[in-house]
Write an enzyme that holds these catalytic residues in place. Structure first.
Site, PDB file in Angstrom:
ATOM      1  N   LYS A 203      64.317  17.683  50.576  1.00 45.37           N
ATOM      2  CA  LYS A 203      63.936  17.506  49.295  1.00 45.37           C
ATOM      3  C   LYS A 203      64.484  18.487  48.306  1.00 45.37           C
ATOM      4  O   LYS A 203      64.732  19.696  48.527  1.00 45.37           O
ATOM      5  CB  LYS A 203      62.348  17.310  49.131  1.00 45.37           C
ATOM      6  CG  LYS A 203      61.912  18.616  49.343  1.00 45.37           C
ATOM      7  CD  LYS A 203      60.037  18.400  49.354  1.00 45.37           C
ATOM      8  CE  LYS A 203      59.419  19.509  49.520  1.00 45.37           C
ATOM      9  NZ  LYS A 203      58.071  19.287  50.354  1.00 45.37           N
TER      10      LYS A 203
ATOM     11  N   ARG B 154      45.717  15.284  47.549  1.00 44.57           N
ATOM     12  CA  ARG B 154      46.793  15.251  46.662  1.00 44.57           C
ATOM     13  C   ARG B 154      47.412  14.005  46.954  1.00 44.57           C
ATOM     14  O   ARG B 154      46.961  13.065  46.320  1.00 44.57           O
ATOM     15  CB  ARG B 154      48.043  16.275  47.103  1.00 44.57           C
ATOM     16  CG  ARG B 154      49.006  16.491  46.000  1.00 44.57           C
ATOM     17  CD  ARG B 154      49.980  17.780  46.453  1.00 44.57           C
ATOM     18  NE  ARG B 154      50.741  17.528  47.538  1.00 44.57           N
ATOM     19  CZ  ARG B 154      51.720  18.018  48.264  1.00 44.57           C
ATOM     20  NH1 ARG B 154      51.934  19.291  47.828  1.00 44.57           N
ATOM     21  NH2 ARG B 154      52.327  17.699  49.143  1.00 44.57           N
TER      22      ARG B 154
ATOM     23  N   HIS C 178      49.189  16.027  55.665  1.00 45.58           N
ATOM     24  CA  HIS C 178      49.765  17.309  55.163  1.00 45.58           C
ATOM     25  C   HIS C 178      48.607  18.419  55.074  1.00 45.58           C
ATOM     26  O   HIS C 178      47.593  18.059  54.596  1.00 45.58           O
ATOM     27  CB  HIS C 178      50.472  17.016  53.960  1.00 45.58           C
ATOM     28  CG  HIS C 178      51.346  18.167  53.670  1.00 45.58           C
ATOM     29  ND1 HIS C 178      52.104  18.830  54.374  1.00 45.58           N
ATOM     30  CD2 HIS C 178      51.621  18.682  52.226  1.00 45.58           C
ATOM     31  CE1 HIS C 178      52.785  19.770  53.763  1.00 45.58           C
ATOM     32  NE2 HIS C 178      52.755  19.868  52.508  1.00 45.58           N
TER      33      HIS C 178
ATOM     34  N   CYS D  23      69.316  37.663  29.697  1.00 42.01           N
ATOM     35  CA  CYS D  23      69.624  36.788  28.658  1.00 42.01           C
ATOM     36  C   CYS D  23      69.911  35.345  29.379  1.00 42.01           C
ATOM     37  O   CYS D  23      69.638  35.314  30.524  1.00 42.01           O
ATOM     38  CB  CYS D  23      70.792  37.246  27.689  1.00 42.01           C
ATOM     39  SG  CYS D  23      70.713  38.942  27.287  1.00 42.01           S
ATOM     40  N   MET D  24      70.273  34.071  28.613  1.00 42.47           N
ATOM     41  CA  MET D  24      70.348  32.936  29.198  1.00 42.47           C
ATOM     42  C   MET D  24      71.256  32.996  30.408  1.00 42.47           C
ATOM     43  O   MET D  24      71.465  32.455  31.325  1.00 42.47           O
ATOM     44  CB  MET D  24      70.780  32.042  28.085  1.00 42.47           C
ATOM     45  CG  MET D  24      70.797  30.497  28.632  1.00 42.47           C
ATOM     46  SD  MET D  24      71.186  29.407  27.431  1.00 42.47           S
ATOM     47  CE  MET D  24      69.781  29.356  26.437  1.00 42.47           C
ATOM     48  N   ASP D  25      72.454  33.760  30.062  1.00 36.93           N
ATOM     49  CA  ASP D  25      73.806  33.631  31.057  1.00 36.93           C
ATOM     50  C   ASP D  25      74.182  34.848  31.257  1.00 36.93           C
ATOM     51  O   ASP D  25      75.348  35.116  31.938  1.00 36.93           O
ATOM     52  CB  ASP D  25      74.864  32.764  30.216  1.00 36.93           C
ATOM     53  CG  ASP D  25      74.475  31.370  30.092  1.00 36.93           C
ATOM     54  OD1 ASP D  25      74.224  30.870  31.132  1.00 36.93           O
ATOM     55  OD2 ASP D  25      74.356  30.737  28.982  1.00 36.93           O
TER      56      ASP D  25
HETATM   57  C1  LIG Z   1      57.590  20.176  51.520  1.00 38.57           C
HETATM   58  C2  LIG Z   1      56.956  19.487  52.427  1.00 38.57           C
HETATM   59  C3  LIG Z   1      57.071  19.990  53.798  1.00 38.57           C
HETATM   60  C4  LIG Z   1      57.798  21.262  54.326  1.00 38.57           C
HETATM   61  O1  LIG Z   1      56.900  22.241  53.897  1.00 38.57           O
HETATM   62  P1  LIG Z   1      57.643  23.729  54.208  1.00 38.57           P
HETATM   63  O2  LIG Z   1      56.498  24.469  53.994  1.00 38.57           O
HETATM   64  O3  LIG Z   1      58.789  24.078  53.316  1.00 38.57           O
HETATM   65  O4  LIG Z   1      58.143  23.615  55.673  1.00 38.57           O
HETATM   66  C5  LIG Z   1      56.293  19.190  54.679  1.00 38.57           C
HETATM   67  N1  LIG Z   1      55.862  17.997  54.416  1.00 38.57           N
HETATM   68  C6  LIG Z   1      55.501  17.373  53.250  1.00 38.57           C
HETATM   69  C7  LIG Z   1      54.641  16.552  52.819  1.00 38.57           C
HETATM   70  C8  LIG Z   1      56.208  18.226  52.142  1.00 38.57           C
HETATM   71  O5  LIG Z   1      55.979  17.786  50.992  1.00 38.57           O
END
Ligand SMILES: *Cc1c(COP(=O)(O)O)cnc(C)c1O
Length: 383
Positions: free
Chosen positions: A42, A140, A169, A312-314
């Site tokens: 991601k 969450r 999670h 700075c920005m760049d």
């Molecule tokens: C981002 C994410 C992970 C990976 O987490 P890490 O700490 O980078 O290994 C695993 N499961 C879910 C749902 C996530 O959003």
């Protein structure tokens, strides 16, 4: 003469795909056989570039890819990746057709989405695989345990849709105290025992993989460890990981200062001695946090040199008085190694009060990514 990207760009990210492969291999060995590894790519693979990282992780033995949104899944398909892709974030019902067309596996928490996916799959004469996420305490994203069981029954009753995974999670697997993680895992297991038909059971992130491999079940979702960083200072470093990302630039001007001369906006730094400073064409719009003004360090000729004045920005300015051999166009390492020197994403993160994840994902797309494989530059897939 054609120049390579790292010679053409003044500021660039270098991604060592050999490090990605190596990290997958050592994590695989740590987990043992029979556990599926989902490479979490991601946020453009935590800033590394999703298609190239995905390809390297799959080549090294990952079976699945994980992204957060339908859009990220579609981008991987457009880059030519055909591996299973699970969407970890919320997928709304209006994305059902795109999900089915692209063969993505969304995470479901609402019956309306399940119905829309079933319908879209039936319309196309195909099947869609889904994962149910159960909220075991992070509060969450996810379904309540009883909602999860109802979703399972709904999925079983509908055509064109198949329950492939059950996930949760952890809230604090990166902390030394694993009490809450164990509680979450126990709750997950209670629900999982009521869904024996589910093939992919996954709860563990990088922290849990490194510290609690007994939570690996049948699949793990590895993000930060894939990129060679440990999730926190409390997590075990027994599995040797290698950082894959470097952020580099080149000295674009060298000039002398007299005692008292100021540097950059606001004149927040003045030379305390006759000095030599170098211009680095990298600023906060390249992900170099402005909070590093007058405190951050960079590497020139393998030596640590301090950032002077405001970022700075760049652009920003480093003090190379103590590196008299520094020359115009010398490589500057902002994150990464140079000779015996190293500045890690963790060091930078600690300096600005954040975590490596935010530093890595904060390097914007305008910074070109250069890929190294077998020590040589390569073109990323699908570009
Ligand atoms: C981002 C994410 C992970 C990976 O987490 P890490 O700490 O980078 O290994 C695993 N499961 C879910 C749902 C996530 O959003």
């Amino acid at each position: 003469m054609e120049m390579r990207m790292s010679e053409r760009a003044l500021t660039w990210v270098e991604v060592d795909l050999d490090a990605i492969r190596q990290n997958v291999r050592v994590l695989r060995a740590h987990l043992g056989d029979g556990i599926h590894l989902a490479a979490v790519v991601k946020a453009n693979a935590y800033g590394h570039g999703a298609p190239a990282v995905a390809q390297a992780a799959l080549a090294a033995g990952a079976e699945h890819l994980a992204v957060v949104s339908v859009q990220e899944g579609v981008e991987l398909r457009q880059a030519g990746l055909t591996a299973p892709i699970v969407i970890l974030g919320y997928t709304p019902e209006w994305e059902a057709e795109t999900v089915v067309e692209n063969g993505l596996a969304p995470t479901v928490t609402r019956p309306e989405v399940v119905l829309a996916l079933s319908q879209a799959a039936v319309t196309r004469g195909t099947r869609v695989r889904v994962h149910i996420k159960v909220d075991t305490g992070l509060h969450r994203f996810g379904a309540e345990p009883r909602e999860a069981l109802a979703l399972r029954d709904l999925i079983a009753s509908l055509p064109g849709i198949e329950l492939e995974g059950l996930s949760t999670h952890f809230a604090s697997a990166d902390e030394a105290d694993k009490t809450f993680t164990r509680e979450q895992f126990a709750l997950y297991q209670q629900i999982a025992h009521q869904m024996p038909e589910v093939r992919l059971r996954h709860a563990a992130n990088s922290s849990a993989v490194l510290d609690l491999p007994e939570t690996a079940l049948t699949m793990v979702r590895i993000g930060i460890a894939l990129y060679g960083l440990y999730p926190s200072l409390d997590v075990s470093r027994d599995v040797p990981l290698r950082p894959a990302l470097s952020l580099k630039s080149r000295l674009a001007r060298l000039h002398g200062l007299e005692t008292g001369d100021p540097v950059s906006y606001g004149c927040t730094w003045r030379a305390q001695r006759p000095s030599r400073v170098g211009l680095v064409p990298c600023g906060y719009a390249h992900g170099l946090r402005r909070a590093l003004s007058n405190t951050g360090m960079m590497l020139v000729r393998g030596r640590r040199v301090p950032i002077r004045g405001r970022i700075c920005m760049d652009q920003c300015v480093v003090d190379v008085t103590d590196v008299p051999e520094a020359e115009l166009h010398d490589e500057v390492v902002i994150i990464g190694r140079q000779r015996d020197g190293e500045i890690t994403a963790d060091e930078v993160a600690t300096q600005v009060g954040t975590i490596s994840y935010e530093i890595l994902t904060g390097i914007p797309p305008r910074v070109p990514r250069v890929y190294l494989q077998d020590g040589a530059q390569m073109e990323p897939p699908g570009i």
